[in-house]
Design a protein around this motif. Structure first.
Motif, PDB file in Angstrom:
ATOM      1  N   ALA A  57       0.846  -1.195   0.000  1.00 51.37           N
ATOM      2  CA  ALA A  57       0.000   0.000   0.000  1.00 51.37           C
ATOM      3  C   ALA A  57       0.879   1.242   0.000  1.00 51.37           C
ATOM      4  N   ARG A  58       0.549   2.165  -0.871  1.00 48.23           N
ATOM      5  CA  ARG A  58       1.328   3.400  -0.969  1.00 48.23           C
ATOM      6  C   ARG A  58       0.637   4.493  -0.178  1.00 48.23           C
ATOM      7  N   THR A  59       1.439   5.266   0.493  1.00 50.13           N
ATOM      8  CA  THR A  59       0.910   6.380   1.261  1.00 50.13           C
ATOM      9  C   THR A  59       0.708   7.565   0.332  1.00 50.13           C
ATOM     10  N   ASP A  60      -0.445   8.156   0.419  1.00 52.36           N
ATOM     11  CA  ASP A  60      -0.741   9.352  -0.361  1.00 52.36           C
ATOM     12  C   ASP A  60       0.221  10.458   0.093  1.00 52.36           C
ATOM     13  N   PRO A  61       0.908  11.141  -0.841  1.00 56.64           N
ATOM     14  CA  PRO A  61       1.870  12.178  -0.443  1.00 56.64           C
ATOM     15  C   PRO A  61       1.226  13.334   0.327  1.00 56.64           C
ATOM     16  N   ILE A  62      -0.020  13.640   0.022  1.00 54.43           N
ATOM     17  CA  ILE A  62      -0.701  14.712   0.742  1.00 54.43           C
ATOM     18  C   ILE A  62      -0.983  14.268   2.178  1.00 54.43           C
ATOM     19  N   ASP A  63      -1.455  13.021   2.339  1.00 49.64           N
ATOM     20  CA  ASP A  63      -1.654  12.484   3.691  1.00 49.64           C
ATOM     21  C   ASP A  63      -0.348  12.467   4.470  1.00 49.64           C
ATOM     22  N   ALA A  64       0.724  12.077   3.797  1.00 47.26           N
ATOM     23  CA  ALA A  64       2.033  12.024   4.452  1.00 47.26           C
ATOM     24  C   ALA A  64       2.471  13.412   4.918  1.00 47.26           C
ATOM     25  N   LEU A  65       2.267  14.427   4.084  1.00 45.29           N
ATOM     26  CA  LEU A  65       2.618  15.800   4.474  1.00 45.29           C
ATOM     27  C   LEU A  65       1.793  16.270   5.669  1.00 45.29           C
ATOM     28  N   LEU A  66       0.492  16.018   5.612  1.00 44.28           N
ATOM     29  CA  LEU A  66      -0.375  16.438   6.713  1.00 44.28           C
ATOM     30  C   LEU A  66       0.045  15.756   8.018  1.00 44.28           C
ATOM     31  N   SER A  67       0.270  14.447   7.956  1.00 50.50           N
ATOM     32  CA  SER A  67       0.680  13.696   9.149  1.00 50.50           C
ATOM     33  C   SER A  67       2.028  14.169   9.675  1.00 50.50           C
ATOM     34  N   ALA A  68       2.973  14.384   8.777  1.00 52.78           N
ATOM     35  CA  ALA A  68       4.315  14.804   9.178  1.00 52.78           C
ATOM     36  C   ALA A  68       4.306  16.161   9.880  1.00 52.78           C
ATOM     37  N   HIS A  69       3.290  16.962   9.591  1.00 49.31           N
ATOM     38  CA  HIS A  69       3.193  18.286  10.212  1.00 49.31           C
ATOM     39  C   HIS A  69       2.170  18.322  11.345  1.00 49.31           C
ATOM     40  N   GLY A  70       1.711  17.146  11.759  1.00 46.34           N
ATOM     41  CA  GLY A  70       0.816  17.061  12.907  1.00 46.34           C
ATOM     42  C   GLY A  70      -0.609  17.493  12.639  1.00 46.34           C
ATOM     43  N   LEU A  71      -1.036  17.438  11.385  1.00 53.05           N
ATOM     44  CA  LEU A  71      -2.382  17.865  11.033  1.00 53.05           C
ATOM     45  C   LEU A  71      -3.267  16.656  10.744  1.00 53.05           C
ATOM     46  N   ARG A  72      -4.560  16.819  10.988  1.00 56.22           N
ATOM     47  CA  ARG A  72      -5.521  15.762  10.682  1.00 56.22           C
ATOM     48  C   ARG A  72      -5.661  15.630   9.173  1.00 56.22           C
ATOM     49  N   ARG A  73      -5.872  14.402   8.730  1.00 58.28           N
ATOM     50  CA  ARG A  73      -5.998  14.120   7.297  1.00 58.28           C
ATOM     51  C   ARG A  73      -7.471  14.097   6.901  1.00 58.28           C
ATOM     52  N   THR A  74      -8.114  15.226   7.025  1.00 53.89           N
ATOM     53  CA  THR A  74      -9.530  15.324   6.665  1.00 53.89           C
ATOM     54  C   THR A  74      -9.672  15.507   5.160  1.00 53.89           C
ATOM     55  N   VAL A  75     -10.863  15.262   4.672  1.00 56.23           N
ATOM     56  CA  VAL A  75     -11.133  15.459   3.249  1.00 56.23           C
ATOM     57  C   VAL A  75     -10.867  16.914   2.875  1.00 56.23           C
ATOM     58  N   ALA A  76     -11.295  17.834   3.718  1.00 50.14           N
ATOM     59  CA  ALA A  76     -11.092  19.264   3.434  1.00 50.14           C
ATOM     60  C   ALA A  76      -9.606  19.613   3.426  1.00 50.14           C
ATOM     61  N   ALA A  77      -8.850  19.103   4.378  1.00 43.10           N
ATOM     62  CA  ALA A  77      -7.412  19.398   4.434  1.00 43.10           C
ATOM     63  C   ALA A  77      -6.704  18.838   3.203  1.00 43.10           C
ATOM     64  N   ARG A  78      -7.083  17.631   2.789  1.00 50.24           N
ATOM     65  CA  ARG A  78      -6.486  17.034   1.589  1.00 50.24           C
ATOM     66  C   ARG A  78      -6.839  17.857   0.344  1.00 50.24           C
ATOM     67  N   LEU A  79      -8.075  18.308   0.273  1.00 46.19           N
ATOM     68  CA  LEU A  79      -8.511  19.108  -0.874  1.00 46.19           C
ATOM     69  C   LEU A  79      -7.725  20.411  -0.966  1.00 46.19           C
ATOM     70  N   VAL A  80      -7.619  21.124   0.149  1.00 41.29           N
ATOM     71  CA  VAL A  80      -6.952  22.434   0.149  1.00 41.29           C
ATOM     72  C   VAL A  80      -5.460  22.286  -0.133  1.00 41.29           C
ATOM     73  N   LEU A  81      -4.788  21.388   0.579  1.00 40.06           N
ATOM     74  CA  LEU A  81      -3.360  21.214   0.358  1.00 40.06           C
ATOM     75  C   LEU A  81      -3.101  20.686  -1.055  1.00 40.06           C
ATOM     76  N   GLY A  82      -3.928  19.774  -1.513  1.00 41.90           N
ATOM     77  CA  GLY A  82      -3.790  19.255  -2.872  1.00 41.90           C
ATOM     78  C   GLY A  82      -3.927  20.355  -3.911  1.00 41.90           C
ATOM     79  N   TRP A  83      -4.870  21.270  -3.695  1.00 44.57           N
ATOM     80  CA  TRP A  83      -5.062  22.386  -4.624  1.00 44.57           C
ATOM     81  C   TRP A  83      -3.807  23.251  -4.679  1.00 44.57           C
ATOM     82  N   PHE A  84      -3.273  23.602  -3.508  1.00 43.17           N
ATOM     83  CA  PHE A  84      -2.076  24.440  -3.488  1.00 43.17           C
ATOM     84  C   PHE A  84      -0.894  23.746  -4.145  1.00 43.17           C
ATOM     85  N   LEU A  85      -0.725  22.448  -3.894  1.00 45.61           N
ATOM     86  CA  LEU A  85       0.395  21.724  -4.492  1.00 45.61           C
ATOM     87  C   LEU A  85       0.233  21.604  -6.002  1.00 45.61           C
TER      88      LEU A  85
END
Length: 169
Positions: free
Chosen positions: A9-37
């Motif tokens: 299983a591969r870790t989603d890079p956006i999930d990995a970034l959120l986790s590495a920075h101590g943030l929850r991996r919510t759908v909204a957080a993934r959407l926003v960070l994904g948009w910026f990236l």
């Protein structure tokens, strides 16, 4: 009989970034960070981002109101995943902040208020700019400052607005 997967299983890079920075991996957080990236060379005001994201992922059932979005971009900025700049009109603009970047030069047009990255335009001087930024950041850290970043804003009139003004004169 156990069937093992040939592909772990591969870790989603956006999930990995959120986790590495101590943030929850919510759908909204993934959407926003994904948009910026996905739009790393573009800076957005809160209103521009809200407009761009409305309806961006209707199949995931995420709805962002302006307060939720503001809190999310604030958290992403606090942990260093986004850069927040305040332009000459005191408007906040947000942009993805690559970890390896020490300075994000950009040009703010005083006429049309477009914010343009200058990394490509300054390519010949990129190493000098990085070295100067690193030196300034290290000096501030030595003085006890923490979580510092550098924003290089050049302000003036862009070529498009200058041409339009010359054409109308």
């Amino acid at each position: 009989m156990t069937v093992s997967s040939a592909h772990p299983a591969r870790t989603d890079p956006i999930d990995a970034l959120l986790s590495a920075h101590g943030l929850r991996r919510t759908v909204a957080a993934r959407l926003v960070l994904g948009w910026f990236l996905a739009h790393a060379d573009t800076s957005y005001t809160h209103a521009q981002l809200l407009s761009a994201l409305q309806g961006a992922e209707p199949d995931k059932g995420v709805t962002l109101d302006r307060v939720t979005l503001y809190r999310l971009i604030d958290r992403l900025t606090q942990v260093g995943l986004l850069l927040c700049r305040v332009d000459a009109n005191r408007v906040r603009r947000y942009q993805a902040m690559p970890e390896s970047v020490k300075a994000m030069p950009h040009f703010e047009c005083q006429t049309c208020h477009r914010d343009s990255p200058l990394a490509g335009a300054l390519q010949g001087n990129a190493l000098d700019l990085e070295a100067a930024a690193e030196g300034a950041l290290q000096a501030l850290k030595a003085l006890g400052y923490q979580d510092v970043s550098l924003d290089l804003a050049v302000r003036g009139v862009c070529a498009d607005c200058a041409s339009a003004a010359a054409g109308s004169a």
